[in-house]
Design an enzyme around this catalytic site. Structure first.
Site, PDB file in Angstrom:
ATOM      1  N   THR A  92       0.919  -1.311   0.164  1.00 22.01           N
ATOM      2  CA  THR A  92       0.000   0.048  -0.003  1.00 22.01           C
ATOM      3  C   THR A  92       0.849   1.133  -0.030  1.00 22.01           C
ATOM      4  O   THR A  92       1.982   1.180   0.542  1.00 22.01           O
ATOM      5  CB  THR A  92      -0.885   0.031   1.163  1.00 22.01           C
ATOM      6  OG1 THR A  92      -1.862  -1.189   1.028  1.00 22.01           O
ATOM      7  CG2 THR A  92      -1.511   1.177   1.453  1.00 22.01           C
TER       8      THR A  92
ATOM      9  N   ARG B 247     -15.052  -6.082   0.190  1.00 28.12           N
ATOM     10  CA  ARG B 247     -14.259  -5.744   1.618  1.00 28.12           C
ATOM     11  C   ARG B 247     -13.589  -4.405   1.168  1.00 28.12           C
ATOM     12  O   ARG B 247     -13.019  -4.082   0.272  1.00 28.12           O
ATOM     13  CB  ARG B 247     -13.324  -6.773   1.942  1.00 28.12           C
ATOM     14  CG  ARG B 247     -12.555  -6.365   3.130  1.00 28.12           C
ATOM     15  CD  ARG B 247     -11.079  -5.792   2.884  1.00 28.12           C
ATOM     16  NE  ARG B 247     -10.340  -5.604   3.757  1.00 28.12           N
ATOM     17  CZ  ARG B 247      -9.197  -5.087   3.878  1.00 28.12           C
ATOM     18  NH1 ARG B 247      -8.919  -4.461   2.911  1.00 28.12           N
ATOM     19  NH2 ARG B 247      -8.365  -4.838   5.062  1.00 28.12           N
ATOM     20  N   VAL B 248     -13.759  -3.528   2.466  1.00 27.47           N
ATOM     21  CA  VAL B 248     -13.149  -2.102   2.284  1.00 27.47           C
ATOM     22  C   VAL B 248     -12.219  -2.135   3.586  1.00 27.47           C
ATOM     23  O   VAL B 248     -12.989  -2.376   4.461  1.00 27.47           O
ATOM     24  CB  VAL B 248     -14.278  -1.065   2.307  1.00 27.47           C
ATOM     25  CG1 VAL B 248     -13.624   0.180   2.227  1.00 27.47           C
ATOM     26  CG2 VAL B 248     -15.316  -1.053   1.061  1.00 27.47           C
TER      27      VAL B 248
ATOM     28  N   ASP C 127      -8.949   0.194   5.704  1.00 24.05           N
ATOM     29  CA  ASP C 127      -8.694   1.275   6.403  1.00 24.05           C
ATOM     30  C   ASP C 127      -8.331   2.634   5.207  1.00 24.05           C
ATOM     31  O   ASP C 127      -8.528   3.723   5.698  1.00 24.05           O
ATOM     32  CB  ASP C 127      -7.804   1.464   7.574  1.00 24.05           C
ATOM     33  CG  ASP C 127      -6.426   0.873   6.902  1.00 24.05           C
ATOM     34  OD1 ASP C 127      -6.493   0.037   6.156  1.00 24.05           O
ATOM     35  OD2 ASP C 127      -5.409   1.668   7.290  1.00 24.05           O
TER      36      ASP C 127
ATOM     37  N   THR D 150      -0.676   1.637   6.925  1.00 15.69           N
ATOM     38  CA  THR D 150      -0.516   0.651   6.183  1.00 15.69           C
ATOM     39  C   THR D 150      -0.576  -0.577   7.060  1.00 15.69           C
ATOM     40  O   THR D 150       0.213  -0.531   7.901  1.00 15.69           O
ATOM     41  CB  THR D 150       0.748   0.567   5.257  1.00 15.69           C
ATOM     42  OG1 THR D 150       0.636  -0.806   4.592  1.00 15.69           O
ATOM     43  CG2 THR D 150       2.032   0.718   5.926  1.00 15.69           C
ATOM     44  N   GLY D 151      -1.378  -1.402   6.803  1.00 16.00           N
ATOM     45  CA  GLY D 151      -1.375  -2.713   7.583  1.00 16.00           C
ATOM     46  C   GLY D 151      -2.762  -3.414   7.509  1.00 16.00           C
ATOM     47  O   GLY D 151      -3.577  -3.323   6.500  1.00 16.00           O
ATOM     48  N   THR D 152      -3.024  -4.363   8.132  1.00 14.68           N
ATOM     49  CA  THR D 152      -4.205  -5.144   8.112  1.00 14.68           C
ATOM     50  C   THR D 152      -5.286  -4.072   8.628  1.00 14.68           C
ATOM     51  O   THR D 152      -5.433  -3.735   9.739  1.00 14.68           O
ATOM     52  CB  THR D 152      -4.349  -6.602   9.169  1.00 14.68           C
ATOM     53  OG1 THR D 152      -3.185  -6.960   9.009  1.00 14.68           O
ATOM     54  CG2 THR D 152      -5.551  -7.138   8.946  1.00 14.68           C
ATOM     55  N   GLY D 153      -6.088  -3.391   7.517  1.00 13.41           N
ATOM     56  CA  GLY D 153      -7.058  -2.480   7.862  1.00 13.41           C
ATOM     57  C   GLY D 153      -8.081  -2.614   9.033  1.00 13.41           C
ATOM     58  O   GLY D 153      -8.345  -1.710   9.448  1.00 13.41           O
TER      59      GLY D 153
HETATM   60  N1  ASP Z   1      -4.339  -1.041   4.946  1.00 13.06           N
HETATM   61  C1  ASP Z   1      -4.753  -1.981   3.703  1.00 13.06           C
HETATM   62  C2  ASP Z   1      -5.962  -2.534   3.759  1.00 13.06           C
HETATM   63  O1  ASP Z   1      -6.327  -3.223   4.629  1.00 13.06           O
HETATM   64  C3  ASP Z   1      -3.699  -2.996   3.132  1.00 13.06           C
HETATM   65  C4  ASP Z   1      -2.117  -2.561   3.461  1.00 13.06           C
HETATM   66  O2  ASP Z   1      -1.844  -1.331   4.241  1.00 13.06           O
HETATM   67  O3  ASP Z   1      -1.324  -3.277   3.042  1.00 13.06           O
HETATM   68  O4  ASP Z   1      -6.738  -2.586   2.859  1.00 13.06           O
END
Ligand code: ASP
Length: 329
Positions: A196, A224-225, A227, A247-250
């Site tokens: 991301t 799915r949406v 963050d 960035t990460g698991t939204g």
């Molecule tokens: N945050 C993003 C999401 O969950 C994914 C990511 O940051 O890699 O869609």
């Protein structure tokens, strides 16, 4: 033996970071600062030297563009859009071209942008045909009374605004396909960054802005949406405090309203930017959840992550210019 270890470590550090600090200080009346990210993920030492170099090169190119824009006196809002567009066009990142694939084997993209001087913001979620979702998010902000447009409605708005449209397969890359195939086979995830992208900036007029763009998570459910298009979760900017991109698991970032929490800690708790960023990443979130970048109204810059690595870049008008793949070097 110790000498050999020393040489190896120096080489490893060189590989995971490029520091051009002091290379080109700008002596402007007002200062400026920019931080970018290209996703959090694996420990970079698990990546091949070629992959590490490719990330560093792409980060350097995007950071240089943002640096040049701010040094020339352009606004933080212009700059974050410009940088995120560039990163969306770069297939190495999980945004625009190179976006990951969902469980249906297609691409659904999310993006958002926020102007810290007015709190104006715009976002799009689940778009399938817009080449640069961040540009459309900016149009939602400037040309509609709304903040977030999703799915078909967003794609229809894009058509009306005559933004560049592409076939969904434009976003496809072999890397995204391999990663989907791996998840489907329930194989061990490869050593990679989630990819991301985001950019936060403070311009010479003291205005802050933030932007984030993503293809989301590999094998996510259709619809799915995450963050990234949620203001306050993945993106936030307020001239009174800071600009943040996550960035990460939204899902975790949404639950904890992470981007806004950094600003709230500064505003109500009087915490300095770096401390606020550290607390949300290491105390509110759990190891492996992700990372964030932030810039404060005073020009302070933060890159924090609780993953093995984060692809990032930071620069300012006082001679800092650095890209790297982890902040624990
Ligand atoms: N945050 C993003 C999401 O969950 C994914 C990511 O940051 O890699 O869609």
């Amino acid at each position: 033996m110790r000498q050999l270890l020393g040489i190896c470590l120096t080489f490893a550090t060189l590989l995971t970071a490029i520091d051009r600090s002091q290379a080109q200080p700008v002596h402007s009346e007002r200062s400026f600062a920019i931080v970018i990210h290209g996703g959090a993920g694996a420990n970079p030492q698990r990546l091949s030297a070629t992959a590490q170099n490719a990330y560093l090169k792409s980060l350097e190119k995007a950071l240089q563009a943002g640096y040049t824009s701010l040094a020339a006196g352009h606004s933080s809002l212009e700059t974050v859009e410009l940088v995120v567009r560039l990163m969306e066009d770069d297939p190495i990142f999980n945004a625009g071209k190179g976006a990951v694939m969902n469980a249906a084997g297609t691409h659904e993209l999310d993006a958002s942008i926020m102007d810290g001087s007015t709190k104006a913001c715009g976002a799009v979620a689940g778009v399938k045909r817009v080449k640069n979702p961040i540009g459309l998010a900016r149009l939602v902000m400037t040309r509609t009374p709304h903040v977030l447009l999703a799915a078909e409605g967003a794609d229809q708005f894009a058509q009306q605004q005559q933004v560049e449209l592409v076939e969904n397969k434009y976003f496809w890359t072999q890397k995204a396909q391999d990663s989907l195939d791996r998840v489907r086979r329930k194989a061990k995830p490869g050593a990679e960054f989630k990819g991301t992208v985001g950019c936060v900036a403070l311009d010479q007029s003291g205005n802050l802005a933030a932007a984030t763009s993503t293809g989301g998570l590999t094998n996510k459910r259709f619809g799915r949406v995450g963050d990234s298009p949620i203001i306050g979760a993945g993106t936030y900017a307020d001239n009174a405090t800071c600009a943040v991109s996550c960035t990460g698991t939204g899902e975790h970032y949404i639950r904890h309203a992470i981007a806004h929490d950094v600003a709230a800690r500064m505003e109500y708790g009087k915490q300095p930017l770096v401390q606020a960023a550290k607390i949300v990443i290491h105390q509110k979130l759990k190891p492996g959840d992700g990372g964030l970048i932030a810039v404060g109204r005073d020009g302070a810059m933060a890159v924090e992550h609780n993953t093995g690595g984060i692809a990032y870049g930071m620069a300012n008008g006082n001679g800092v210019f650095r890209v790297g793949l982890t902040r624990r070097e």
